[in-house]
Design an enzyme around this catalytic site. Structure first.
Site, PDB file in Angstrom:
ATOM      1  N   ARG A  94     -91.803 -72.790  66.514  1.00 53.48           N
ATOM      2  CA  ARG A  94     -93.460 -72.608  65.980  1.00 53.48           C
ATOM      3  C   ARG A  94     -93.987 -73.475  67.418  1.00 53.48           C
ATOM      4  NH1 ARG A  94     -97.280 -75.362  61.987  1.00 53.48           N
ATOM      5  NH2 ARG A  94     -98.274 -74.717  60.821  1.00 53.48           N
ATOM      6  N   ASN A 171    -103.162 -74.051  61.217  1.00 49.44           N
ATOM      7  CA  ASN A 171    -101.817 -74.931  60.374  1.00 49.44           C
ATOM      8  C   ASN A 171    -103.468 -75.441  58.802  1.00 49.44           C
ATOM      9  OD1 ASN A 171    -100.205 -76.947  59.817  1.00 49.44           O
ATOM     10  ND2 ASN A 171    -101.628 -77.769  60.512  1.00 49.44           N
ATOM     11  N   GLU A 172    -102.792 -75.592  57.873  1.00 45.20           N
ATOM     12  CA  GLU A 172    -103.149 -76.466  56.945  1.00 45.20           C
ATOM     13  C   GLU A 172    -104.810 -76.118  56.562  1.00 45.20           C
ATOM     14  OE1 GLU A 172    -101.657 -80.043  57.373  1.00 45.20           O
ATOM     15  OE2 GLU A 172     -99.579 -80.021  57.043  1.00 45.20           O
ATOM     16  N   HIS A 238     -95.701 -76.163  53.093  1.00 44.93           N
ATOM     17  CA  HIS A 238     -95.442 -77.015  53.593  1.00 44.93           C
ATOM     18  C   HIS A 238     -95.034 -77.841  53.075  1.00 44.93           C
ATOM     19  CE1 HIS A 238     -98.186 -76.451  57.599  1.00 44.93           C
ATOM     20  NE2 HIS A 238     -96.930 -75.142  57.767  1.00 44.93           N
ATOM     21  N   TYR A 240     -93.362 -81.740  52.207  1.00 42.73           N
ATOM     22  CA  TYR A 240     -94.022 -83.532  51.822  1.00 42.73           C
ATOM     23  C   TYR A 240     -93.245 -83.604  50.388  1.00 42.73           C
ATOM     24  CZ  TYR A 240     -94.889 -81.897  57.645  1.00 42.73           C
ATOM     25  OH  TYR A 240     -94.650 -81.377  58.561  1.00 42.73           O
ATOM     26  N   GLU A 267     -93.285 -75.737  57.813  1.00 37.52           N
ATOM     27  CA  GLU A 267     -93.004 -77.552  58.061  1.00 37.52           C
ATOM     28  C   GLU A 267     -92.508 -78.169  56.690  1.00 37.52           C
ATOM     29  OE1 GLU A 267     -96.118 -79.367  59.086  1.00 37.52           O
ATOM     30  OE2 GLU A 267     -97.842 -78.213  60.688  1.00 37.52           O
ATOM     31  N   TRP A 297     -90.514 -80.377  60.852  1.00 31.38           N
ATOM     32  CA  TRP A 297     -91.765 -80.653  61.611  1.00 31.38           C
ATOM     33  C   TRP A 297     -91.042 -82.016  62.446  1.00 31.38           C
ATOM     34  CZ3 TRP A 297     -96.301 -79.756  63.287  1.00 31.38           C
ATOM     35  CH2 TRP A 297     -97.228 -80.349  64.276  1.00 31.38           C
TER      36      TRP A 297
END
Length: 552
Positions: A94, A171-172, A238, A240, A267, A297
């Site tokens: 990516r 992105n986001e 994503h 996290y 991610e 990531w």
């Protein structure tokens, strides 16, 4: 460079709202009875496409992304990165781009070169615009509409690349401020690209800085999906610190899979941050179990270097995070399969076996020679990497094409732990060997130590022994390695007070933390159990940090 990620603490009221959003999302995801008919009426697939909730290649083969993110727009000179990522086993990368709103715009020529580099290295290319990160909360962020215009400006470059390229619009693209505002701009951006004639699979990121902790994408995914006339829409979550429990991860992914809506972990991170500790083990295991893609990531160059998979863009210096992603359980080397669009002979994806435990010899103040039993491989082992191990971290110490190497530039009177990896021509890397701990010499002069060896107990085929090491000099010994040879084939089976390594009759013992210092005039004792035949004679000579010791 890692984007700032806001993860607002979840109050009881927020948790209740999240639960309601989750329930609504499930009902919404599962409701339309005619979705299969709608999908079947859409245009025939062009290149990578979605069918029945799965990402497929043009030929109908399932394609599961296994790869990483690469910050190309901030590091355009790191042109070796894609080749290095491929050599470690990835099938997808990516690539971070900029539409010019926040950073320097990547030109059509640059994007064409990136796509060509992906294809040359047999990687599927996910292209993303990073300028949209945190829109609505970060005042510097750009809109999805602006990102869509950027993609349209690149149509001449991207047309015909549907087999190789996925377009990640932005992105986001929404922060934590009114995340429900994500749905309409996302739908509009997708429809704008379709109206411009794009047939590529389009990836859309979740709100809440990609983590969707309020469940907006989960609730509205069906409506956004159905608004795409081609059906080739892929959702990206994503993961996290919001995803710090196994239940949160599996619940989120299962909801999409059950609804036959395609999703990828676009991610994810493993190292803990100020907001929590992501459960990367469950992320990777669940992705493998469900057949979902993941993209870690990130390769290198983060402002928060703990998230660098490779240190300073060096594939030979993987961080502990990089080792986890590439070589750990459910990692890239173990699970990645190259896209069939690249044709040719099926790639070699089987890693060599782990090498045998290394043994140390020729220990000096600054170097040690390591030797290990060879690994095996279907095609053939091309070399070995020796790594220094410090807790969960690893750094490459030396490489060799044989089963022996001398590691140099060590610090005197220091304990080092080493292990070995094997590699083959396809870039596959073996599991790690067992470790050996070695203490470098402190330059102790000869005649300043004495060693007493005695057998304290015996039984058929075995015995218990004790080695007393005395400092007869005037200076403190800090860190030591004792070396000796058994004269009758004895072996060490267990030891306390030191860490043994044995190669044939030769034995080295590295100090334990609590025996590593021997003050002048004092001694430390190492105990062990071993195996022996009928004869069990004592070793006749000992060296400490390479210098001979008196015996008795």
């Amino acid at each position: 460079m890692r984007s700032t990620r806001s993860t607002t603490p979840r109050s009881p009221a927020t948790v209740l709202l999240t639960a309601l959003a989750t329930l609504l999302g499930l009902l919404t995801l599962l409701s339309p009875p005619a979705q299969a008919a709608a999908t079947s009426s859409r245009a025939a697939a062009t290149g990578l496409h979605i069918s029945n909730g799965r990402l497929l290649e043009r030929n109908g083969n399932d394609f599961v992304m296994r790869g990483v993110n690469h910050a190309h727009t901030w590091y355009p000179g790191e042109t070796r990165s894609l080749a290095d990522i491929k050599a470690l086993g990835a099938n997808t990368v990516r690539v971070v781009l900029s539409d010019g709103h926040r950073w320097s715009r990547n030109s059509a020529e640059d994007v064409a070169a990136v796509v060509a580099d992906c294809k040359k290295n047999r990687l599927i290319c996910v292209l993303e615009v990073h300028d949209t990160t945190g829109y609505g909360e970060d005042a510097a962020a750009g809109t999805l509409d602006h990102a869509a215009d950027y993609w349209i400006s690149l149509k001449s470059v991207l047309a015909g690349q549907e087999d190789y390229v996925v377009i990640n619009i932005g992105n986001e693209p929404w922060g934590n401020t009114d995340p429900a505002g994500w749905t309409a701009p996302t739908t509009a951006a997708v429809q704008k690209l379709r109206a411009a004639g794009f047939q590529h699979t389009i990836m859309v990121d979740a709100p809440n800085w990609g983590q969707d902790w309020q469940g907006v994408m989960r609730a509205d995914a069906r409506a956004v999906h159905d608004a795409d006339t081609t059906g080739n829409l892929l959702f990206s979550i994503h993961m996290y610190s919001v995803f710090d429990t196994a239940a949160e991860i599996t619940d989120y992914l299962d909801a999409f899979v059950s609804a036959r809506l395609p999703i990828v972990i676009g991610e994810f991170g493993g190292p803990a941050d100020q907001y929590g500790d992501p459960d990367e083990n469950t992320m990777m295991a669940a992705a493998e179990q469900l057949g979902l893609g993941y993209l870690a990531w990130s390769w290198s160059g983060n402002t928060d270097p703990v998230l660098d998979l490779a240190i300073d863009f060096d594939p030979a210096r993987l961080s502990s995070w990089g080792e986890r992603v590439f070589h750990g359980a459910n990692g890239i080397a173990q699970t990645s399969r190259e896209a069939t669009v690249f044709g040719g002979t099926a790639p070699d994806t089987r890693a060599p076996t782990a090498p045998g435990t290394p043994a140390a010899s020729d220990v000096s103040a600054t170097s040690v020679t390591l030797t290990w039993p060879a690994a095996t491989d279907d095609v053939g082992v091309t070399g070995y990497d020796v790594v220094r191990v410090n807790g969960t971290a690893e750094t490459t110490a030396a490489s060799s094409t044989s089963t022996s190497v001398t590691v140099s530039s060590l610090t005197a009177a220091t304990a080092y732990t080493f292990a070995v990896y094997a590699k083959d021509a396809a870039g596959n890397r073996s599991p790690r060997s067992a470790t050996v701990t070695v203490g470098t010499s402190a330059g102790t002069p000869g005649g300043s130590c004495s060693v007493g060896y005695r057998v304290t107990a015996s039984w058929p085929g075995g015995f218990q022994g004790e080695i007393a090491i005395r400092n007869t000099g005037t200076a403190t010994i800090s860190g030591w390695t004792l070396a000796f040879a058994f004269p009758a084939g004895q072996t060490v089976s267990n030891m306390w007070g030191g860490t043994p390594a044995q190669n044939g009759s030769s034995v080295t013992v590295a100090a334990a933390s609590y025996t590593s210092t021997i003050s002048a005039g004092s001694s430390v004792t190492v105990g062990f159990t071993g195996t022996a035949s009928t004869a069990n004679p004592a070793p006749t000579s000992f060296t400490l940090n390479g210098s001979a010791c008196a015996t008795g």
